[in-house]
Design a protein around this motif. Structure first.
Motif, PDB file in Angstrom:
ATOM      1  N   SER A 213       0.816  -1.219   0.000  1.00 59.42           N
ATOM      2  CA  SER A 213       0.000   0.000   0.000  1.00 59.42           C
ATOM      3  C   SER A 213       0.846   1.264   0.000  1.00 59.42           C
ATOM      4  O   SER A 213       0.320   2.373  -0.130  1.00 59.42           O
ATOM      5  N   SER A 214       2.160   1.108   0.156  1.00 53.24           N
ATOM      6  CA  SER A 214       3.066   2.261   0.161  1.00 53.24           C
ATOM      7  C   SER A 214       3.792   2.370  -1.180  1.00 53.24           C
ATOM      8  O   SER A 214       3.556   1.589  -2.094  1.00 53.24           O
ATOM      9  N   SER A 215       4.701   3.324  -1.275  1.00 51.21           N
ATOM     10  CA  SER A 215       5.338   3.648  -2.548  1.00 51.21           C
ATOM     11  C   SER A 215       6.309   2.578  -3.021  1.00 51.21           C
ATOM     12  O   SER A 215       6.998   1.945  -2.226  1.00 51.21           O
ATOM     13  N   PHE A 216       6.348   2.408  -4.332  1.00 51.75           N
ATOM     14  CA  PHE A 216       7.376   1.621  -5.004  1.00 51.75           C
ATOM     15  C   PHE A 216       8.171   2.619  -5.839  1.00 51.75           C
ATOM     16  O   PHE A 216       7.666   3.204  -6.793  1.00 51.75           O
ATOM     17  N   PHE A 234      19.523  10.446  -1.614  1.00 52.23           N
ATOM     18  CA  PHE A 234      19.500  10.812  -0.203  1.00 52.23           C
ATOM     19  C   PHE A 234      19.117  12.258   0.063  1.00 52.23           C
ATOM     20  O   PHE A 234      19.089  12.689   1.220  1.00 52.23           O
ATOM     21  N   GLY A 235      18.827  13.022  -0.989  1.00 48.51           N
ATOM     22  CA  GLY A 235      18.344  14.380  -0.796  1.00 48.51           C
ATOM     23  C   GLY A 235      19.461  15.370  -0.537  1.00 48.51           C
ATOM     24  O   GLY A 235      20.639  15.032  -0.442  1.00 48.51           O
ATOM     25  N   GLU A 252      13.389   8.878   1.015  1.00 47.06           N
ATOM     26  CA  GLU A 252      12.269   9.432   1.772  1.00 47.06           C
ATOM     27  C   GLU A 252      10.945   9.112   1.090  1.00 47.06           C
ATOM     28  O   GLU A 252       9.951   8.798   1.752  1.00 47.06           O
ATOM     29  N   ALA A 253      10.933   9.195  -0.234  1.00 48.60           N
ATOM     30  CA  ALA A 253       9.715   8.883  -0.977  1.00 48.60           C
ATOM     31  C   ALA A 253       9.317   7.428  -0.804  1.00 48.60           C
ATOM     32  O   ALA A 253       8.138   7.086  -0.847  1.00 48.60           O
ATOM     33  N   ALA A 254      10.314   6.561  -0.603  1.00 46.40           N
ATOM     34  CA  ALA A 254      10.043   5.129  -0.449  1.00 46.40           C
ATOM     35  C   ALA A 254       9.801   4.729   1.001  1.00 46.40           C
ATOM     36  O   ALA A 254       9.660   3.536   1.293  1.00 46.40           O
ATOM     37  N   ASP A 255       9.773   5.679   1.917  1.00 46.77           N
ATOM     38  CA  ASP A 255       9.568   5.374   3.337  1.00 46.77           C
ATOM     39  C   ASP A 255       8.283   4.568   3.520  1.00 46.77           C
ATOM     40  O   ASP A 255       7.211   4.957   3.070  1.00 46.77           O
ATOM     41  N   GLY A 256       8.403   3.418   4.152  1.00 47.35           N
ATOM     42  CA  GLY A 256       7.261   2.525   4.335  1.00 47.35           C
ATOM     43  C   GLY A 256       7.048   1.583   3.175  1.00 47.35           C
ATOM     44  O   GLY A 256       6.238   0.666   3.252  1.00 47.35           O
ATOM     45  N   GLY A 257       7.781   1.825   2.079  1.00 44.52           N
ATOM     46  CA  GLY A 257       7.607   1.019   0.879  1.00 44.52           C
ATOM     47  C   GLY A 257       8.892   0.364   0.423  1.00 44.52           C
ATOM     48  O   GLY A 257       9.711  -0.065   1.238  1.00 44.52           O
ATOM     49  N   GLY A 296      11.878   3.667   7.141  1.00 48.74           N
ATOM     50  CA  GLY A 296      11.659   2.234   6.982  1.00 48.74           C
ATOM     51  C   GLY A 296      11.506   1.892   5.514  1.00 48.74           C
ATOM     52  O   GLY A 296      10.413   1.988   4.958  1.00 48.74           O
ATOM     53  N   VAL A 297      12.601   1.492   4.886  1.00 45.13           N
ATOM     54  CA  VAL A 297      12.616   1.240   3.442  1.00 45.13           C
ATOM     55  C   VAL A 297      13.150  -0.154   3.164  1.00 45.13           C
ATOM     56  O   VAL A 297      14.160  -0.557   3.744  1.00 45.13           O
ATOM     57  N   ARG A 298      12.465  -0.877   2.301  1.00 42.43           N
ATOM     58  CA  ARG A 298      12.983  -2.165   1.860  1.00 42.43           C
ATOM     59  C   ARG A 298      13.729  -1.976   0.544  1.00 42.43           C
ATOM     60  O   ARG A 298      13.232  -1.327  -0.375  1.00 42.43           O
TER      61      ARG A 298
END
Length: 466
Positions: A213-216, A234-235, A252-257, A296-298
């Motif tokens: 449900s989070s970003s890829f 890394f910004g 950061e955009a992939a946080d949770g994803g 939290g990034v995979r």
């Protein structure tokens, strides 16, 4: 409504200002509610290096750009402006194509494009309005609190395991492995030749995971210039509080994803160090900033090279390799799954029939034989290209050998030698070699071959070597 009717309907609605859009020095695209392309200017065609309107129209924009291997550097950036007191929001995207930066402006409805273009038909006004956002480093870029949510909605996994076509045992085995490892949060390394579908597996891993449900977020490590890649990943802390600070980094955009690092072997060593730190600490510090953020990034990475060799050559970090290689998946090439060739051929014929409005049904027997004889160094991507060419050329419903590229026509299979003949040839050569090494001493030759003297003489008689 066919494609030409769509083109005519769209262009008629703003025919007096279309010349303005065509003259703009950057790509403009109009999409419908499904994000399918309804209209584009010539700069968009040049950006993709394609001229066929039928190929571009009614395709999902995101899917098309992924197929074209464009590496996004800005996604879903909202540009807010006012023209004659009316507020307008246009989505601005940018991509690197062959190392060159291109801008893309996406309008989400016919009405929005009509209103913006019809406010003032003077070319200079429209040019100045949009050019300000394209080239002025101080342009006002407004990003509200929902930027991450907008990004998340635009960056979903496009494929799942059911989209990976084939029923060969090697493919089924890999799909089963993928489904199992997708459920964990472990980093995954996808290994496979170019064109085997590593990106499809990366999408499928995200889709089957708890993070679906989070970003890829995809980053092609070979598609972004090395001097920009660290900032993209890394910004940057520079210019905080200014417009340039509103752009979020890939991690950061992939946080949770899931963050998909394609062609990880092209990652420069100094960025490998930073990526390893991120994997170990699960936190990021923007370039030039003292602020640390816990994320939290995979990580799913892909390579078509032997990373072990690069480690030995000092071009890839051993620590990063060990970190990524905890779970590795070897994607089979097309030769290893030739049983899937017919299924894939039918799939691509159906796909290109839809895009080109053709009625191709199948390949001739001779053309099919040529496909099976070919070794497919470019794997599925090469097969797709061959069939796209064939469907373009065919006039009826049958793909003939004449519709195939020359490289397939010169391919021949090695002749099959009967097993009995092969055994006899091998035995005869072994006997002659043993006699030669024993300097003609046949008792010693029999000992070298580890057979009895009786068997040895029987073989000599059989092959007329007595």
């Amino acid at each position: 409504m066919n494609i030409l009717d769509t083109v005519n309907q769209i262009t008629r609605s703003f025919d007096q200002v279309e010349s303005i859009v065509q003259a703009l020095p950057f790509a403009v695209v109009l999409t419908n509610e499904k994000n399918e392309i309804l209209y584009h200017n010539e700069m968009f065609e040049q950006m993709l290096g394609k001229k066929e309107i039928a190929y571009l129209l009614l395709q999902p924009l995101k899917l098309l750009l992924n197929q074209e291997s464009l590496e996004f550097i800005q996604i879903g950036m909202n540009l807010h402006t006012e023209i004659n007191g009316n507020p307008y929001v246009v989505r601005k995207e940018a991509a690197y194509v062959h190392g060159e930066k291109h801008y893309l402006y996406v309008f989400s409805s016919v009405e929005q494009l009509e209103q913006l273009l019809n406010i003032n038909r003077e070319k200079s006004v429209l040019q100045e309005t949009v050019m300000e956002y394209a080239y002025d480093g101080n342009a006002i870029i407004e990003e509200n609190e929902s930027t991450k949510n907008e990004f998340k909605e635009q960056n979903k996994a496009l494929f799942n395991l059911q989209d990976i076509i084939g029923d060969s045992s090697s493919l089924i085995k890999v799909k089963q492995e993928t489904e199992k490892v997708a459920l964990s949060d472990s980093s995954i390394l996808l290994i496979g030749e170019s064109g085997t579908g590593k990106e499809l597996f990366a999408h499928s891993i995200h889709h089957a995971s708890k993070r679906s449900s989070s970003s890829f977020v995809k980053v092609n490590c070979a598609g972004v210039p090395a001097d920009l890649l660290a900032t993209e990943l890394f910004g940057s802390g520079y210019g905080e509080g200014s417009a340039t600070a509103t752009r979020i980094s890939k991690v950061e955009a992939a946080d949770g994803g899931t963050l998909f690092l394609d062609e990880i072997d092209e990652l420069p060593l100094h960025i490998q160090v930073k990526l390893l730190d991120f994997l170990q600490e699960t936190e990021v510090q923007n370039v030039g900033s003292s602020v640390t953020k816990k994320l939290g990034v995979r990580i799913v990475a892909a390579t078509n090279k032997g990373l072990e060799d690069l480690v030995e050559e000092g071009e890839f970090s051993l620590d990063l390799y060990n970190r990524l290689n905890g779970v590795s998946i070897q994607i089979p090439n097309l030769i290893e799954r030739k049983r899937d060739l017919t299924i894939l051929v039918n799939h691509f014929i159906h796909k290109f029939n839809s895009l080109m409005q053709k009625q191709v049904k199948r390949l001739s027997k001779e053309a099919e034989e040529k496909l099976y004889q070919y070794q497919w160094p470019g794997n599925i991507r090469e097969l797709e290209s061959v069939l796209e060419r064939a469907v373009n050329l065919v006039e009826g419903d049958l793909i003939e050998v004449t519709h195939l590229p020359d490289k397939l026509l010169t391919t021949t299979l090695n002749p099959i030698v009967p097993l009995a003949d092969l055994i006899e040839k091998t035995e005869r050569e072994a006997l002659l070699t043993a006699i030669d090494q024993a300097n003609g001493n046949r008792s010693k030759a029999a000992q070298l071959l580890n057979v009895s003297r009786t068997t040895f003489y029987e073989k000599l008689t059989k092959y007329d070597l007595v």
